[in-house]
Design an enzyme around this catalytic site. Structure first.
Site, PDB file in Angstrom:
ATOM      1  N   GLY A 278       0.764  -1.244   0.000  1.00  0.00           N
ATOM      2  CA  GLY A 278       0.000   0.000   0.000  1.00  0.00           C
ATOM      3  C   GLY A 278       0.793   1.290   0.000  1.00  0.00           C
ATOM      4  O   GLY A 278       0.203   2.378  -0.023  1.00  0.00           O
ATOM      5  N   GLU A 320       4.020  -6.507   1.789  1.00  0.00           N
ATOM      6  CA  GLU A 320       3.675  -6.905   0.416  1.00  0.00           C
ATOM      7  C   GLU A 320       3.623  -5.709  -0.530  1.00  0.00           C
ATOM      8  O   GLU A 320       2.567  -5.392  -1.078  1.00  0.00           O
ATOM      9  CB  GLU A 320       2.293  -7.575   0.428  1.00  0.00           C
ATOM     10  CG  GLU A 320       2.232  -8.804   1.285  1.00  0.00           C
ATOM     11  CD  GLU A 320       0.814  -9.315   1.498  1.00  0.00           C
ATOM     12  OE1 GLU A 320       0.676 -10.485   1.866  1.00  0.00           O
ATOM     13  OE2 GLU A 320      -0.147  -8.540   1.318  1.00  0.00           O
ATOM     14  N   PRO A 321       4.740  -5.048  -0.753  1.00  0.00           N
ATOM     15  CA  PRO A 321       4.702  -3.899  -1.667  1.00  0.00           C
ATOM     16  C   PRO A 321       4.575  -4.350  -3.110  1.00  0.00           C
ATOM     17  O   PRO A 321       5.239  -5.298  -3.539  1.00  0.00           O
ATOM     18  CB  PRO A 321       6.071  -3.239  -1.450  1.00  0.00           C
ATOM     19  CG  PRO A 321       6.960  -4.373  -1.016  1.00  0.00           C
ATOM     20  CD  PRO A 321       6.089  -5.328  -0.240  1.00  0.00           C
ATOM     21  N   ARG A 323       3.084  -1.701  -5.905  1.00  0.00           N
ATOM     22  CA  ARG A 323       3.286  -0.436  -6.595  1.00  0.00           C
ATOM     23  C   ARG A 323       4.654   0.186  -6.274  1.00  0.00           C
ATOM     24  O   ARG A 323       5.329   0.693  -7.163  1.00  0.00           O
ATOM     25  CB  ARG A 323       2.191   0.544  -6.150  1.00  0.00           C
ATOM     26  CG  ARG A 323       2.173   1.857  -6.916  1.00  0.00           C
ATOM     27  CD  ARG A 323       1.254   2.863  -6.207  1.00  0.00           C
ATOM     28  NE  ARG A 323       0.019   2.308  -5.751  1.00  0.00           N
ATOM     29  CZ  ARG A 323      -1.148   2.378  -6.398  1.00  0.00           C
ATOM     30  NH1 ARG A 323      -1.217   3.009  -7.552  1.00  0.00           N
ATOM     31  NH2 ARG A 323      -2.229   1.841  -5.878  1.00  0.00           N
ATOM     32  N   ARG A 360      -6.347   3.856 -14.944  1.00  0.00           N
ATOM     33  CA  ARG A 360      -6.321   4.428 -13.595  1.00  0.00           C
ATOM     34  C   ARG A 360      -6.868   5.856 -13.538  1.00  0.00           C
ATOM     35  O   ARG A 360      -7.469   6.257 -12.545  1.00  0.00           O
ATOM     36  CB  ARG A 360      -4.913   4.354 -13.001  1.00  0.00           C
ATOM     37  CG  ARG A 360      -4.374   2.921 -12.918  1.00  0.00           C
ATOM     38  CD  ARG A 360      -3.116   2.821 -12.068  1.00  0.00           C
ATOM     39  NE  ARG A 360      -3.380   3.145 -10.689  1.00  0.00           N
ATOM     40  CZ  ARG A 360      -3.143   4.289 -10.132  1.00  0.00           C
ATOM     41  NH1 ARG A 360      -2.569   5.252 -10.825  1.00  0.00           N
ATOM     42  NH2 ARG A 360      -3.449   4.508  -8.878  1.00  0.00           N
ATOM     43  N   TYR A 364      -9.855   6.001 -11.032  1.00  0.00           N
ATOM     44  CA  TYR A 364      -9.570   6.553  -9.694  1.00  0.00           C
ATOM     45  C   TYR A 364      -9.290   8.048  -9.721  1.00  0.00           C
ATOM     46  O   TYR A 364      -8.790   8.582  -8.730  1.00  0.00           O
ATOM     47  CB  TYR A 364      -8.341   5.899  -9.076  1.00  0.00           C
ATOM     48  CG  TYR A 364      -8.266   4.400  -9.168  1.00  0.00           C
ATOM     49  CD1 TYR A 364      -9.165   3.596  -8.496  1.00  0.00           C
ATOM     50  CD2 TYR A 364      -7.243   3.796  -9.900  1.00  0.00           C
ATOM     51  CE1 TYR A 364      -9.058   2.208  -8.570  1.00  0.00           C
ATOM     52  CE2 TYR A 364      -7.140   2.423  -9.975  1.00  0.00           C
ATOM     53  CZ  TYR A 364      -8.060   1.635  -9.308  1.00  0.00           C
ATOM     54  OH  TYR A 364      -7.946   0.272  -9.384  1.00  0.00           O
ATOM     55  N   CYS A 391     -13.622   5.134 -27.656  1.00  0.00           N
ATOM     56  CA  CYS A 391     -14.881   5.824 -27.909  1.00  0.00           C
ATOM     57  C   CYS A 391     -15.545   6.241 -26.608  1.00  0.00           C
ATOM     58  O   CYS A 391     -16.647   5.779 -26.292  1.00  0.00           O
ATOM     59  CB  CYS A 391     -15.788   4.914 -28.721  1.00  0.00           C
ATOM     60  SG  CYS A 391     -15.006   4.470 -30.261  1.00  0.00           S
ATOM     61  N   GLU A 392     -14.865   7.051 -25.834  1.00  0.00           N
ATOM     62  CA  GLU A 392     -15.396   7.538 -24.549  1.00  0.00           C
ATOM     63  C   GLU A 392     -14.783   8.892 -24.288  1.00  0.00           C
ATOM     64  O   GLU A 392     -13.564   9.046 -24.428  1.00  0.00           O
ATOM     65  CB  GLU A 392     -14.900   6.670 -23.375  1.00  0.00           C
ATOM     66  CG  GLU A 392     -15.186   5.243 -23.482  1.00  0.00           C
ATOM     67  CD  GLU A 392     -16.135   4.734 -22.423  1.00  0.00           C
ATOM     68  OE1 GLU A 392     -16.463   5.488 -21.491  1.00  0.00           O
ATOM     69  OE2 GLU A 392     -16.539   3.586 -22.558  1.00  0.00           O
ATOM     70  N   TYR A 421      -0.191  -1.550 -12.078  1.00  0.00           N
ATOM     71  CA  TYR A 421      -1.634  -1.469 -12.327  1.00  0.00           C
ATOM     72  C   TYR A 421      -1.972  -0.794 -13.656  1.00  0.00           C
ATOM     73  O   TYR A 421      -3.041  -0.207 -13.784  1.00  0.00           O
ATOM     74  CB  TYR A 421      -2.348  -0.769 -11.152  1.00  0.00           C
ATOM     75  CG  TYR A 421      -2.074  -1.448  -9.830  1.00  0.00           C
ATOM     76  CD1 TYR A 421      -2.551  -2.731  -9.586  1.00  0.00           C
ATOM     77  CD2 TYR A 421      -1.312  -0.830  -8.837  1.00  0.00           C
ATOM     78  CE1 TYR A 421      -2.281  -3.377  -8.393  1.00  0.00           C
ATOM     79  CE2 TYR A 421      -1.034  -1.470  -7.634  1.00  0.00           C
ATOM     80  CZ  TYR A 421      -1.524  -2.743  -7.423  1.00  0.00           C
ATOM     81  OH  TYR A 421      -1.256  -3.384  -6.245  1.00  0.00           O
TER      82      TYR A 421
HETATM   83  N1  LLP Z   1      -1.346  -7.006  -0.441  1.00  0.00           N
HETATM   84  C1  LLP Z   1      -2.680  -7.114  -0.648  1.00  0.00           C
HETATM   85  C2  LLP Z   1      -3.428  -8.078   0.144  1.00  0.00           C
HETATM   86  C3  LLP Z   1      -3.315  -6.321  -1.605  1.00  0.00           C
HETATM   87  O1  LLP Z   1      -4.625  -6.425  -1.791  1.00  0.00           O
HETATM   88  C4  LLP Z   1      -2.544  -5.405  -2.363  1.00  0.00           C
HETATM   89  C5  LLP Z   1      -3.176  -4.549  -3.372  1.00  0.00           C
HETATM   90  C6  LLP Z   1      -1.159  -5.328  -2.137  1.00  0.00           C
HETATM   91  C7  LLP Z   1      -0.598  -6.139  -1.157  1.00  0.00           C
HETATM   92  C8  LLP Z   1      -0.264  -4.414  -2.908  1.00  0.00           C
HETATM   93  O2  LLP Z   1      -0.585  -3.081  -2.739  1.00  0.00           O
HETATM   94  P1  LLP Z   1       0.401  -1.943  -3.325  1.00  0.00           P
HETATM   95  O3  LLP Z   1       1.689  -2.012  -2.543  1.00  0.00           O
HETATM   96  O4  LLP Z   1       0.625  -2.236  -4.751  1.00  0.00           O
HETATM   97  O5  LLP Z   1      -0.330  -0.679  -3.106  1.00  0.00           O
HETATM   98  N2  LLP Z   1      -5.626  -1.108  -8.908  1.00  0.00           N
HETATM   99  C9  LLP Z   1      -5.379  -0.142  -7.842  1.00  0.00           C
HETATM  100  C10 LLP Z   1      -4.631  -0.763  -6.687  1.00  0.00           C
HETATM  101  C11 LLP Z   1      -5.341  -1.962  -6.112  1.00  0.00           C
HETATM  102  C12 LLP Z   1      -4.552  -2.604  -5.027  1.00  0.00           C
HETATM  103  C13 LLP Z   1      -5.125  -3.933  -4.667  1.00  0.00           C
HETATM  104  N3  LLP Z   1      -4.414  -4.617  -3.642  1.00  0.00           N
HETATM  105  C14 LLP Z   1      -4.611   1.043  -8.428  1.00  0.00           C
HETATM  106  O6  LLP Z   1      -4.340   1.039  -9.623  1.00  0.00           O
HETATM  107  O7  LLP Z   1      -4.300   1.995  -7.720  1.00  0.00           O
END
Ligand code: LLP
Length: 463
Positions: A278, A320-321, A323, A360, A364, A391-392, A421
Site C-alpha cells: 500500500g 507486500e509492496p 506499486r 487508472r 480513480y 470511444c469515450e 496497475y
Molecule cells: N497485499 C494485498 C493483500 C493487496 O490487496 C494489495 C493490493 C497489495 C498487497 C499491494 O498493494 P500496493 O503495494 O501495490 O499498493 N488497482 C489499484 C490498486 C489496487 C490494489 C489492490 N491490492 C490502483 O491502480 O491503484
C-alpha cells in the site's frame, strides 16, 4: 489519488482563462527523478534515453504504445526493500501490480517472495520457477480449484479471508493429506487516506474479517480447532497509494493486540504478522513517498514496542509492496496523433493508446505527469489533456499537464510511473491490442510481454 491538485508554478491566468491552472515553474525538459525511473535521462540532443537507449530507437523497434521497464531500477528497488527489512522479515512482491515470467525470475534472483491472488498469477509464478514455499496465496473468494492447486503446489501460506474459507481450505488440505500454513486477514477498522476503491481496512467493504465484535477472534478460535490448517499469523492490508504512516501504525498496533488476546485465550503465540502493501509512489512532482528504510523502521519500532508492552515475543513481520517496487520503474511511450486546441479551455492531445493501457485515470481520478521525449523544446508551455483513441470522453490518460506549445503529430510523449496497475489492468476495449512490456537494461532492450495481435483477439472468438 496522487496528492497533487494542479501542476505547480507561477500563475498565468491570462494565458489559461480557467484561472486555476498555473504554468510549471520548472523547465518542461527537466525530468524529475521522483517520477522517472533511475536510468532515465536526456541525451545531448534532448531525447530521452532509458538504460542507455534513445526512445526513438525503442519506438522504431517495438512500436507504440509500449511500456518500457527499467530492469536495473526494478532490481534496485527489490534490494532496497529487502535490505530495509533485513533477515528477520519477509518481503512479498504483490504480483497484481505487474507480473510476468521475467519479473518472477528477477524476484527470485533478488531474494524476494511473491504474493499472488488468483489461479492465473499462481500459474505464472510456478511456471517461472518460483519455489512454492515462497508464494503467499490471497483473494477474498478463491475457488475450490484454486485452493486445491495452491495446496497441492505447497504454497508457503494461504491468507484466509472469510469464515467459509477457513473451513474450505482446511477440508481441501485434509483431503490432500497435508497441513496448510495459513494466516487470517483481518480488517482493523482504519480509514486509509486514499481513493475509496483502494481503501481496504474500514469495516464496510468485502475484504478480511473484522476485529470489531470479536469476529476475528472467533475466526482464530475456529482455525485453531481444524486439523488441515496451521495458523501461523495475522494479516492486514489497509489500502493502496498511501503516504501517511499513521494508518499502518494503527493497523500494526491492533494486529498485535489480537496476538495478545490469542495468547491469553489459547496459550498460543502466533509467530508471524503481515502488514500488507500500500505504500504510495510519486506520480507527479507534488508527491513525496517514503523510502523503504523509513517504512521498515516505523513498522518494526511499533511492532517491537507493542509486543514489549503486551509481553509477547516479537513476531516475524512480512510486507507486500507492489506499486512501490514496480510502479516507478516503467513509463508508457505514445505517439501523438492529433492536437486540438480548444479556445479558452485547453489543448487535447490524442495518443495511440488510452484507457485500454491505463485505466487508472478514468477509474480513480489518478494524476500523472507527461513529457515530450523525442526531443527537447524551449517553446512556451501549453495546458493539455492527454487523451486516448477510445470511444469515450472519459478516455483520459493525463488530465491536466503542460507540454511545449510546438508539440506536433509524430512527436513521442511518455507518461512516467506506469509500472504498476497499468499493464496488469489493461483491456481489449474497442478491440485494442494490449501493448508490450519491454525490459531495458545496460543498452539492451527485450520484450518480456509481447504486443497482442489481431490473431490473439480472433483466437478467443470461436463463434
Ligand atoms: N497485499 C494485498 C493483500 C493487496 O490487496 C494489495 C493490493 C497489495 C498487497 C499491494 O498493494 P500496493 O503495494 O501495490 O499498493 N488497482 C489499484 C490498486 C489496487 C490494489 C489492490 N491490492 C490502483 O491502480 O491503484
Amino acid at each position: 489519488m496522487s496528492r497533487s491538485a494542479h501542476p505547480a508554478g507561477p500563475r498565468h491566468a491570462d494565458v489559461y482563462p480557467e484561472g486555476h491552472y498555473t504554468a510549471p515553474a520548472t523547465d518542461l525538459n527537466e525530468l524529475d527523478p521522483k517520477v522517472w525511473s533511475r536510468t532515465v535521462t536526456r541525451d545531448a540532443d534532448g531525447a530521452l534515453t532509458v538504460g542507455g537507449i534513445e526512445v526513438a530507437r525503442l519506438a522504431e523497434e517495438f512500436g507504440t504504445p509500449a511500456y518500457f521497464l527499467d530492469e536495473s531500477d526494478f532490481r534496485a528497488r527489490c534490494r532496497a526493500w529487502s535490505d530495509a527489512f533485513g533477515p528477520d522479515a519477509d518481503v512479498f512482491y504483490a504480483g497484481k501490480a505487474f507480473l510476468s515470467r521475467a519479473v518472477v525470475r528477477w524476484l527470485q534472483e533478488e531474494g524476494l517472495n511473491l504474493d499472488v491472488c488468483s489461479g492465473g498469477e499462481l500459474a505464472t509464478a510456478l511456471d517461472a520457477g518460483m519455489p512454492a514455499e515462497r508464494i503467499a496465496f490471497h483473494g477474498n473468494n478463491k475457488t475450490v480449484a484454486e485452493i486445491e492447486r495452491a495446496v497441492e503446489a505447497g504454497v508457503g501460506r494461504i491468507v484466509l479471508d472469510s469464515s467459509q474459507e477457513i473451513v474450505r481450505v482446511a477440508h481441501v488440505a485434509q483431503r490432500l493429506g497435508v497441513r496448510q500454513r495459513v494466516q487470517i486477514r483481518v480488517t482493523v477498522g482504519v480509514e486509509a487516506h486514499t481513493h475509496e476503491f483502494i481503501a481496504t481496512a474500514h469495516e464496510d467493504q468485502k475484504f478480511g474479517i473484522a476485529l470489531a465484535d470479536g469476529l476475528a477472534a472467533e475466526a482464530v478460535r475456529r482455525a485453531l480447532t481444524l486439523d488441515g490448517i496451521e495458523l501461523i499469523g495475522i494479516h492486514s492490508h489497509i489500502g493502496s497509494q498511501i503516504f501517511d504512516m499513521a494508518g499502518f501504525e494503527v493497523s500494526a498496533r491492533r494486529v498485535v493486540q489480537l496476538l495478545a488476546e490469542v495468547r491469553d485465550e489459547h496459550g498460543v503465540e502466533l509467530p508471524e504478522i503481515d502488514l500488507g502493501g500500500g505504500l504510495g509512489i510519486a506520480y507527479t512532482s507534488e508527491d513525496d513517498p517514503r523510502e523503504p528504510h523509513e517504512i521498515a523502521k516505523a513498522l518494526s519500532d511499533i511492532v517491537t514496542r507493542e509486543c514489549e508492552s503486551a509481553g509477547l515475543r516479537t513476531p516475524r513481520i512480512s510486507v507486500e509492496p507492489g506499486r512501490a517496487i514496480v510502479g516507478p520503474t516503467a513509463f508508457t511511450l505514445y505517439e501523438v496523433g492529433t492536437i486540438k486546441p480548444l479556445e479558452g479551455l485547453r489543448t487535447y492531445v490524442s495518443v495511440d493508446g488510452g484507457m485500454s493501457d491505463n485505466i487508472r485515470t478514468a477509474l480513480y481520478d489518478a494524476e500523472y505527469s507527461v513529457a515530450l521525449v523525442s526531443r527537447s523544446s524551449d517553446a512556451e508551455p501549453m495546458l493539455v489533456r492527454v487523451v486516448g483513441k477510445h470511444c469515450e470522453s472519459g478516455d483520459i490518460v493525463v488530465k491536466d499537464a503542460f507540454l511545449p506549445s510546438d508539440l506536433a503529430p509524430g512527436d513521442l510523449i511518455a507518461v512516467p510511473a506506469t509500472g504498476a496497475y497499468c499493464r496488469s489492468m489493461a483491456s481489449n476495449y474497442n478491440h485494442a491490442l494490449r501493448p508490450p512490456v519491454v525490459a531495458v537494461r545496460d543498452g539492451e532492450a527485450r520484450v518480456i510481454v509481447r504486443r497482442e495481435t489481431e490473431e490473439d483477439l480472433l483466437r478467443l472468438d470461436v463463434g
